[in-house]
Design a protein around this motif. Structure first.
Motif, PDB file in Angstrom:
ATOM      1  N   HIS A 126    -114.813 -57.806  31.602  1.00  0.00           N
ATOM      2  CA  HIS A 126    -115.151 -58.291  30.267  1.00  0.00           C
ATOM      3  C   HIS A 126    -114.124 -59.291  29.753  1.00  0.00           C
ATOM      4  N   THR A 127    -113.009 -59.440  30.436  1.00  0.00           N
ATOM      5  CA  THR A 127    -111.921 -60.306  29.986  1.00  0.00           C
ATOM      6  C   THR A 127    -111.838 -61.575  30.820  1.00  0.00           C
ATOM      7  N   ALA A 128    -111.237 -62.611  30.234  1.00  0.00           N
ATOM      8  CA  ALA A 128    -111.001 -63.842  30.978  1.00  0.00           C
ATOM      9  C   ALA A 128    -110.075 -63.582  32.167  1.00  0.00           C
ATOM     10  N   ARG A 129    -109.111 -62.686  31.971  1.00  0.00           N
ATOM     11  CA  ARG A 129    -108.207 -62.332  33.067  1.00  0.00           C
ATOM     12  C   ARG A 129    -108.988 -61.718  34.222  1.00  0.00           C
ATOM     13  N   GLY A 130    -109.975 -60.863  33.920  1.00  0.00           N
ATOM     14  CA  GLY A 130    -110.789 -60.252  34.959  1.00  0.00           C
ATOM     15  C   GLY A 130    -111.632 -61.257  35.709  1.00  0.00           C
TER      16      GLY A 130
ATOM     17  N   TYR B  62    -122.566 -57.567  25.882  1.00  0.00           N
ATOM     18  CA  TYR B  62    -121.536 -58.556  25.630  1.00  0.00           C
ATOM     19  C   TYR B  62    -121.898 -59.947  26.150  1.00  0.00           C
TER      20      TYR B  62
ATOM     21  N   ARG C 201    -121.169 -57.677  31.960  1.00  0.00           N
ATOM     22  CA  ARG C 201    -121.108 -57.954  30.523  1.00  0.00           C
ATOM     23  C   ARG C 201    -122.465 -57.687  29.862  1.00  0.00           C
TER      24      ARG C 201
ATOM     25  N   TRP D 143    -112.968 -48.746  34.975  1.00  0.00           N
ATOM     26  CA  TRP D 143    -111.950 -49.736  34.608  1.00  0.00           C
ATOM     27  C   TRP D 143    -112.329 -51.145  35.023  1.00  0.00           C
TER      28      TRP D 143
ATOM     29  N   TYR E 183    -114.585 -52.998  32.561  1.00  0.00           N
ATOM     30  CA  TYR E 183    -113.890 -53.493  31.379  1.00  0.00           C
ATOM     31  C   TYR E 183    -112.981 -54.665  31.740  1.00  0.00           C
ATOM     32  N   TYR E 184    -112.425 -54.641  32.920  1.00  0.00           N
ATOM     33  CA  TYR E 184    -111.620 -55.767  33.428  1.00  0.00           C
ATOM     34  C   TYR E 184    -112.468 -57.031  33.470  1.00  0.00           C
TER      35      TYR E 184
ATOM     36  N   GLU F  45    -110.893 -64.396  36.251  1.00  0.00           N
ATOM     37  CA  GLU F  45    -110.015 -65.135  37.145  1.00  0.00           C
ATOM     38  C   GLU F  45    -109.497 -64.233  38.264  1.00  0.00           C
TER      39      GLU F  45
ATOM     40  N   ILE G   6    -119.936 -61.119  36.971  1.00  0.00           N
ATOM     41  CA  ILE G   6    -119.411 -61.046  35.610  1.00  0.00           C
ATOM     42  C   ILE G   6    -120.543 -60.879  34.607  1.00  0.00           C
TER      43      ILE G   6
END
Length: 300
Positions: A159-163, A219, A214, A153, A156-157, A165, A210
């Motif tokens: 991979h996001t802008a939220r992750g 990614y 990715r 998890w 995948y977290y 930050e 990060i």
């Protein structure tokens, strides 16, 4: 708990690599490589024991950790597997180490496995956490079983802008959570985590982490200067140096399968040892087993 050893620095083409050293400079070299989210404290019970036997023990802080720094702002903050391997080669060059025994897990195990696969003449022997650690990036988008996906998890977290930050704002809390999840039966994690957590305050930690999570899924682009190495790694080259794989039976992120699926990647002397009651942080949870594996290869 004894005080941490003095930190030294080796200047390479890309980095000023911080490392701790134990034992005589004339001893046979052993390099111990930590993973994410850990640091050299993982080897606090392994390195001195090796030094007492006359080995020259080098324990670096990987890029993005502790006092290690990039040489200038223009260098890509890559966390890709080839960058970790190149850092290891560059460190050996800077310290005038033509050949060394390598021991690593997680990110550090990946660097060690890559150098063992592509530059076997530089590797006396290999102790690898969780077997064959080379990423198979061309096939990385193939889904795993639901239980395995659940354990990833955090990747995948990231991979996001939220992750991004979330890691930036809560790096210590998030990494401590991973320690607990990945080493669920280890009793000393809460006690020892504060000794490692400051290493995550490195200004490049978030960017390197990060990029690592990715790039391995395709990614994020890699460093163009390392594309040649990634092409070689895509072929999943075999490891022929004498090797022992240590696997934590209670590993919360990558529990070992009953069958050793990695054995076919090793063409020389090879053995897998599954460690009962041990999680992901193998050398810190099982220092005696880690030391024994190294000595079995070096002196057996």
């Amino acid at each position: 708990m004894t005080a941490a050893p003095k930190v030294n620095f080796a200047v390479t083409p890309l980095l000023r690599i911080a490392y701790e050293e134990h034992g005589p400079a004339s001893g046979e070299p052993v390099i111990l490589l930590h993973g994410f989210p850990y640091d050299p404290r993982a080897f606090d019970e392994v390195a001195p024991a090796l030094a007492q036997r006359g080995y020259r023990v080098v324990v670096p802080y990987l890029r993005g950790y502790g006092p290690t720094r990039f040489n200038n702002p223009a260098i890509a903050r890559s966390g890709q597997q080839a960058a970790l391997a190149q850092d290891l080669l560059d460190l050996m060059q800077a310290l005038d180490i033509p050949q060394a025994a390598l021991c690593g897990y997680d990110w550090g195990g990946r660097a060690a496995c890559i150098v063992a696969a592509l530059w076997p003449e530089r590797v006396r022997c290999l102790v690898t956490g969780d077997g064959y650690n080379l990423q198979d990036i061309p096939h990385s988008t193939q889904p795993l079983g639901p239980e395995d996906e659940h354990r990833l998890w955090y990747q995948y977290y990231f991979h996001t802008a939220r992750g991004v930050e979330g890691l930036r704002q809560n790096r210590r809390e998030l990494c401590q959570l991973l320690w607990r999840l990945w080493s669920p039966t280890w009793q000393r994690g809460a006690e020892l985590y504060p000794l490692t957590a400051p290493s995550f305050d490195n200004p490049d930690f978030v960017e390197v982490v990060i990029h690592s999570y990715r790039h391995r899924f395709g990614y994020a682009p890699g460093d163009p200067a390392l594309e040649w190495m990634e092409e070689k790694l895509a072929a999943q080259p075999a490891i022929g140096v004498p090797s022992i794989s240590l696997c934590g039976a209670n590993d919360g992120v990558g529990p070992p399968s009953e069958h050793d699926d990695d054995a076919g990647h090793f063409t020389g002397r090879y053995e897998r040892r599954v460690l009962a009651g041990v999680g992901h942080n193998i050398p810190q949870e099982a220092p005696e087993a880690t030391l024994k594996a190294l000595l079995d290869l070096l002196e057996g």
